[in-house]
Design a protein around this motif. Structure first.
Motif, PDB file in Angstrom:
ATOM      1  N   GLN A 120      17.969  28.865  -8.607  1.00  0.00           N
ATOM      2  CA  GLN A 120      17.356  27.652  -8.042  1.00  0.00           C
ATOM      3  C   GLN A 120      17.351  27.658  -6.520  1.00  0.00           C
ATOM      4  O   GLN A 120      16.452  27.080  -5.889  1.00  0.00           O
ATOM      5  CB  GLN A 120      18.052  26.391  -8.561  1.00  0.00           C
ATOM      6  N   TYR A 121      18.332  28.310  -5.896  1.00  0.00           N
ATOM      7  CA  TYR A 121      18.400  28.363  -4.441  1.00  0.00           C
ATOM      8  C   TYR A 121      17.295  29.278  -3.891  1.00  0.00           C
ATOM      9  O   TYR A 121      16.686  28.987  -2.859  1.00  0.00           O
ATOM     10  CB  TYR A 121      19.766  28.856  -3.980  1.00  0.00           C
ATOM     11  N   ILE A 122      17.049  30.376  -4.601  1.00  0.00           N
ATOM     12  CA  ILE A 122      15.964  31.273  -4.198  1.00  0.00           C
ATOM     13  C   ILE A 122      14.618  30.592  -4.427  1.00  0.00           C
ATOM     14  O   ILE A 122      13.706  30.705  -3.596  1.00  0.00           O
ATOM     15  CB  ILE A 122      16.046  32.606  -4.970  1.00  0.00           C
ATOM     16  N   ASP A 123      14.494  29.876  -5.544  1.00  0.00           N
ATOM     17  CA  ASP A 123      13.253  29.139  -5.816  1.00  0.00           C
ATOM     18  C   ASP A 123      12.911  28.198  -4.662  1.00  0.00           C
ATOM     19  O   ASP A 123      11.777  28.159  -4.191  1.00  0.00           O
ATOM     20  CB  ASP A 123      13.391  28.321  -7.102  1.00  0.00           C
ATOM     21  N   PHE A 124      13.910  27.433  -4.226  1.00  0.00           N
ATOM     22  CA  PHE A 124      13.654  26.455  -3.171  1.00  0.00           C
ATOM     23  C   PHE A 124      13.359  27.151  -1.842  1.00  0.00           C
ATOM     24  O   PHE A 124      12.445  26.753  -1.114  1.00  0.00           O
ATOM     25  CB  PHE A 124      14.841  25.502  -3.010  1.00  0.00           C
ATOM     26  N   ALA A 125      14.128  28.192  -1.536  1.00  0.00           N
ATOM     27  CA  ALA A 125      13.899  28.928  -0.290  1.00  0.00           C
ATOM     28  C   ALA A 125      12.519  29.581  -0.289  1.00  0.00           C
ATOM     29  O   ALA A 125      11.833  29.616   0.738  1.00  0.00           O
ATOM     30  CB  ALA A 125      14.984  29.986  -0.099  1.00  0.00           C
ATOM     31  N   SER A 126      12.094  30.082  -1.443  1.00  0.00           N
ATOM     32  CA  SER A 126      10.771  30.697  -1.558  1.00  0.00           C
ATOM     33  C   SER A 126       9.670  29.702  -1.216  1.00  0.00           C
ATOM     34  O   SER A 126       8.735  30.018  -0.474  1.00  0.00           O
ATOM     35  CB  SER A 126      10.574  31.232  -2.980  1.00  0.00           C
ATOM     36  N   ALA A 127       9.810  28.472  -1.750  1.00  0.00           N
ATOM     37  CA  ALA A 127       8.810  27.437  -1.469  1.00  0.00           C
ATOM     38  C   ALA A 127       8.882  26.978  -0.016  1.00  0.00           C
ATOM     39  O   ALA A 127       7.858  26.755   0.634  1.00  0.00           O
ATOM     40  CB  ALA A 127       9.023  26.256  -2.413  1.00  0.00           C
ATOM     41  N   MET A 128      10.095  26.864   0.519  1.00  0.00           N
ATOM     42  CA  MET A 128      10.288  26.342   1.865  1.00  0.00           C
ATOM     43  C   MET A 128       9.812  27.325   2.934  1.00  0.00           C
ATOM     44  O   MET A 128       9.162  26.933   3.902  1.00  0.00           O
ATOM     45  CB  MET A 128      11.769  26.017   2.077  1.00  0.00           C
ATOM     46  N   TYR A 129      10.133  28.603   2.737  1.00  0.00           N
ATOM     47  CA  TYR A 129       9.760  29.614   3.732  1.00  0.00           C
ATOM     48  C   TYR A 129       8.412  30.268   3.431  1.00  0.00           C
ATOM     49  O   TYR A 129       7.956  31.118   4.193  1.00  0.00           O
ATOM     50  CB  TYR A 129      10.845  30.691   3.808  1.00  0.00           C
ATOM     51  N   LYS A 130       7.832  29.886   2.264  1.00  0.00           N
ATOM     52  CA  LYS A 130       6.516  30.428   1.867  1.00  0.00           C
ATOM     53  C   LYS A 130       6.543  31.962   1.780  1.00  0.00           C
ATOM     54  O   LYS A 130       5.696  32.652   2.354  1.00  0.00           O
ATOM     55  CB  LYS A 130       5.419  29.949   2.817  1.00  0.00           C
ATOM     56  N   VAL A 131       7.548  32.463   1.069  1.00  0.00           N
ATOM     57  CA  VAL A 131       7.651  33.903   0.819  1.00  0.00           C
ATOM     58  C   VAL A 131       7.827  34.111  -0.692  1.00  0.00           C
ATOM     59  O   VAL A 131       8.284  33.211  -1.396  1.00  0.00           O
ATOM     60  CB  VAL A 131       8.853  34.528   1.574  1.00  0.00           C
ATOM     61  N   PRO A 132       7.458  35.281  -1.214  1.00  0.00           N
ATOM     62  CA  PRO A 132       7.652  35.544  -2.650  1.00  0.00           C
ATOM     63  C   PRO A 132       9.117  35.450  -3.051  1.00  0.00           C
ATOM     64  O   PRO A 132      10.019  35.693  -2.226  1.00  0.00           O
ATOM     65  CB  PRO A 132       7.116  36.967  -2.829  1.00  0.00           C
ATOM     66  N   TYR A 133       9.356  35.133  -4.295  1.00  0.00           N
ATOM     67  CA  TYR A 133      10.722  34.992  -4.828  1.00  0.00           C
ATOM     68  C   TYR A 133      11.585  36.206  -4.493  1.00  0.00           C
ATOM     69  O   TYR A 133      12.710  36.066  -4.002  1.00  0.00           O
ATOM     70  CB  TYR A 133      10.639  34.792  -6.349  1.00  0.00           C
ATOM     71  N   ASP A 134      11.065  37.395  -4.751  1.00  0.00           N
ATOM     72  CA  ASP A 134      11.839  38.628  -4.536  1.00  0.00           C
ATOM     73  C   ASP A 134      12.009  38.992  -3.071  1.00  0.00           C
ATOM     74  O   ASP A 134      12.769  39.907  -2.744  1.00  0.00           O
ATOM     75  CB  ASP A 134      11.170  39.793  -5.272  1.00  0.00           C
ATOM     76  N   ALA A 135      11.298  38.288  -2.180  1.00  0.00           N
ATOM     77  CA  ALA A 135      11.398  38.597  -0.752  1.00  0.00           C
ATOM     78  C   ALA A 135      12.363  37.673  -0.014  1.00  0.00           C
ATOM     79  O   ALA A 135      12.571  37.824   1.196  1.00  0.00           O
ATOM     80  CB  ALA A 135      10.017  38.509  -0.106  1.00  0.00           C
ATOM     81  N   VAL A 136      12.973  36.720  -0.706  1.00  0.00           N
ATOM     82  CA  VAL A 136      13.906  35.782  -0.073  1.00  0.00           C
ATOM     83  C   VAL A 136      15.167  36.522   0.358  1.00  0.00           C
ATOM     84  O   VAL A 136      15.798  37.235  -0.436  1.00  0.00           O
ATOM     85  CB  VAL A 136      14.268  34.629  -1.037  1.00  0.00           C
ATOM     86  N   SER A 137      15.544  36.352   1.625  1.00  0.00           N
ATOM     87  CA  SER A 137      16.734  37.016   2.153  1.00  0.00           C
ATOM     88  C   SER A 137      17.995  36.242   1.774  1.00  0.00           C
ATOM     89  O   SER A 137      17.926  35.093   1.337  1.00  0.00           O
ATOM     90  CB  SER A 137      16.642  37.119   3.683  1.00  0.00           C
ATOM     91  N   ASN A 138      19.150  36.892   1.958  1.00  0.00           N
ATOM     92  CA  ASN A 138      20.423  36.222   1.671  1.00  0.00           C
ATOM     93  C   ASN A 138      20.606  34.982   2.542  1.00  0.00           C
ATOM     94  O   ASN A 138      21.121  33.962   2.087  1.00  0.00           O
ATOM     95  CB  ASN A 138      21.588  37.192   1.895  1.00  0.00           C
ATOM     96  N   GLU A 139      20.192  35.072   3.807  1.00  0.00           N
ATOM     97  CA  GLU A 139      20.316  33.936   4.718  1.00  0.00           C
ATOM     98  C   GLU A 139      19.405  32.794   4.277  1.00  0.00           C
ATOM     99  O   GLU A 139      19.806  31.621   4.313  1.00  0.00           O
ATOM    100  CB  GLU A 139      19.960  34.373   6.139  1.00  0.00           C
ATOM    101  N   GLN A 140      18.196  33.117   3.847  1.00  0.00           N
ATOM    102  CA  GLN A 140      17.286  32.085   3.365  1.00  0.00           C
ATOM    103  C   GLN A 140      17.815  31.450   2.081  1.00  0.00           C
ATOM    104  O   GLN A 140      17.710  30.236   1.892  1.00  0.00           O
ATOM    105  CB  GLN A 140      15.895  32.687   3.132  1.00  0.00           C
ATOM    106  N   ARG A 141      18.387  32.260   1.203  1.00  0.00           N
ATOM    107  CA  ARG A 141      18.980  31.709  -0.026  1.00  0.00           C
ATOM    108  C   ARG A 141      20.129  30.765   0.305  1.00  0.00           C
ATOM    109  O   ARG A 141      20.286  29.708  -0.309  1.00  0.00           O
ATOM    110  CB  ARG A 141      19.484  32.831  -0.930  1.00  0.00           C
ATOM    111  N   ARG A 142      20.948  31.160   1.278  1.00  0.00           N
ATOM    112  CA  ARG A 142      22.077  30.308   1.666  1.00  0.00           C
ATOM    113  C   ARG A 142      21.585  28.959   2.171  1.00  0.00           C
ATOM    114  O   ARG A 142      22.157  27.917   1.846  1.00  0.00           O
ATOM    115  CB  ARG A 142      22.918  30.997   2.752  1.00  0.00           C
ATOM    116  N   THR A 143      20.511  28.971   2.956  1.00  0.00           N
ATOM    117  CA  THR A 143      19.934  27.722   3.437  1.00  0.00           C
ATOM    118  C   THR A 143      19.439  26.879   2.262  1.00  0.00           C
ATOM    119  O   THR A 143      19.655  25.665   2.210  1.00  0.00           O
ATOM    120  CB  THR A 143      18.778  27.997   4.406  1.00  0.00           C
ATOM    121  N   GLY A 144      18.781  27.533   1.304  1.00  0.00           N
ATOM    122  CA  GLY A 144      18.321  26.829   0.106  1.00  0.00           C
ATOM    123  C   GLY A 144      19.474  26.191  -0.650  1.00  0.00           C
ATOM    124  O   GLY A 144      19.360  25.063  -1.155  1.00  0.00           O
TER     125      GLY A 144
END
Length: 204
Positions: free
Chosen positions: A42-66
């Motif tokens: 769910q954290y990657i899902d939210f970060a993906s939508a927020m940063y407008k990047v594909p699910y598999d492209a979400v970085s660890n830092e972006q996931r942490r923010t999510g």
């Protein structure tokens, strides 16, 4: 220190994302629950939508923010508090402008949770205004009752049958309508006093 006796072991377990799962279950967000059950984060899902990047492209830092946003904003956290939480609990420096963007993004993406916050708040206001009458919503029951000593309590009955109790509930005019108040123990002052039952705290 807790230590297993001779010949024994301690088995320690934790429910995965239990705060998120229960929040979405109470809110009726079946799509989010299905996606979680399918193994998506769910954290990657939210970060993906927020940063407008594909699910598999979400970085660890972006996931942490999510994760910070999901865990804080799920229970009504507003921008100034999110800034403090991100700094003190996660060591992340963000501006209030960034926090406001994240809060608004969360509330748009998770509008069912937002509806639940304010829906439960309204049911409690209704219960205080009509003592004895039971109000039902979001899998819970809300009612104001008196005990055998004639003390008044707001009760919230959970799906399990367990009840939460709030002593001597009453309403006060607030900037955004009626504010729910009750008497309780202040963890900071260690004294009894008036506490406020805001939508996020009700949900929590």
């Amino acid at each position: 220190m807790i230590k297993a006796p001779e010949g024994k072991v301690l088995v320690v377990s934790d429910y995965s994302a239990i705060e998120y799962v229960l929040l979405e279950w109470f809110a009726g967000n079946t799509a989010a629950l299905s996606r979680f059950a399918e193994g998506f984060d769910q954290y990657i899902d939210f970060a993906s939508a927020m940063y407008k990047v594909p699910y598999d492209a979400v970085s660890n830092e972006q996931r942490r923010t999510g994760k910070i946003i999901i865990l804080g904003c799920g229970f009504g956290q507003w921008a100034p508090k999110l800034v403090i939480t991100a700094k003190t609990q996660w060591g992340l420096d963000i501006s209030e402008e960034e926090a406001l963007f994240w809060v608004k993004s969360y509330r748009k993406e998770h509008h069912l949770a937002v509806s639940m916050w304010y829906g439960c708040h309204k049911l409690i206001v209704d219960a205080i205004q009509a003592p004895g009458k039971e109000f039902i919503g979001w899998k819970c029951k809300f009612q104001v009752v008196k005990d055998r000593n004639r003390a008044t309590w707001l009760t919230i009955t959970l799906p399990s049958g367990r009840r939460l109790y709030y002593r001597e509930p009453f309403l006060e005019p607030g900037a955004r309508g009626l504010t729910i108040c009750h008497w309780g123990f202040n963890q900071v002052t260690k004294q009894w006093g008036i506490k406020y039952l805001i939508p996020g705290r009700i949900t929590e």
